[in-house]
Design a protein around this motif. Structure first.
Motif, short mmCIF file in Angstrom:
data_model
loop_
_atom_site.label_atom_id
_atom_site.label_comp_id
_atom_site.label_asym_id
_atom_site.label_seq_id
_atom_site.Cartn_x
_atom_site.Cartn_y
_atom_site.Cartn_z
N GLU A 4 0.81 -1.22 0.00
CA GLU A 4 0.00 0.00 0.00
C GLU A 4 0.85 1.28 0.00
OE1 GLU A 4 -4.34 -0.81 1.65
OE2 GLU A 4 -2.82 -0.93 3.23
N SER A 9 0.23 0.13 -5.78
CA SER A 9 -1.11 0.16 -5.17
C SER A 9 -1.98 1.26 -5.77
CB SER A 9 -1.02 0.32 -3.66
OG SER A 9 -0.60 1.63 -3.32
N TYR A 25 -3.78 -8.80 -0.75
CA TYR A 25 -4.17 -7.88 -1.81
C TYR A 25 -4.48 -8.72 -3.03
CZ TYR A 25 -2.10 -4.83 1.58
OH TYR A 25 -1.81 -4.19 2.77
#
Length: 137
Positions: A4, A9, A25
């Motif tokens: 992230e 991301s 993810y």
């Protein structure tokens, strides 16, 4: 680098799953897992992960797996034997390591894995490798 916190991301579409022991993810053809600090990744956690993957992707989707080892944790290397089975949805894996000890552990895991396994030094290296796998092109 945590997924992230990376430019990936922002550029890639994904769903995030927060479990007690890790964050996943889920992307189109692969998923990234970041196991929490101090965890021991075992059969129970693997089964929990596989249930989440099948809930999201179904039972027949071919996937690649990226272990983004930003935290220090242990894994039972025998877990790689699961992916020898015909019903496995994983076709390839990459282990991203940030420490020499993690890289050495990844060497042992590579010997036990029956699917292609790449050891990478960055998340970008792993994602680029996965995106160009013949299974997805």
């Amino acid at each position: 680098m945590y997924f992230e916190d990376s430019d990936f991301s922002k550029a890639l579409r994904y769903d995030k799953v927060v479990a007690k022991f890790a964050n996943y993810y889920l992307l189109d053809d692969f998923f990234i897992i970041e196991v929490n600090e101090g965890e021991h990744f075992n059969w129970d956690k693997l089964n929990s992960l596989l249930d989440a993957l099948r809930d999201h992707y179904g039972n027949h989707k071919a996937l690649a797996y990226i272990a983004n080892r930003v935290n220090s944790y242990s894994i039972d290397p025998v877990l790689w034997s699961y992916f020898d089975k015909d019903d496995s949805i994983l076709v390839a894996a990459s282990i991203v390591t940030y420490r020499d000890s993690s890289y050495m552990n990844a060497n042992i895991e590579k010997q036990m894995a029956k699917i292609p396994l790449k050891r990478a030094h960055s998340l970008g290296e792993a994602i680029n490798w996965v995106q160009y796998l013949k299974e997805f092109n």
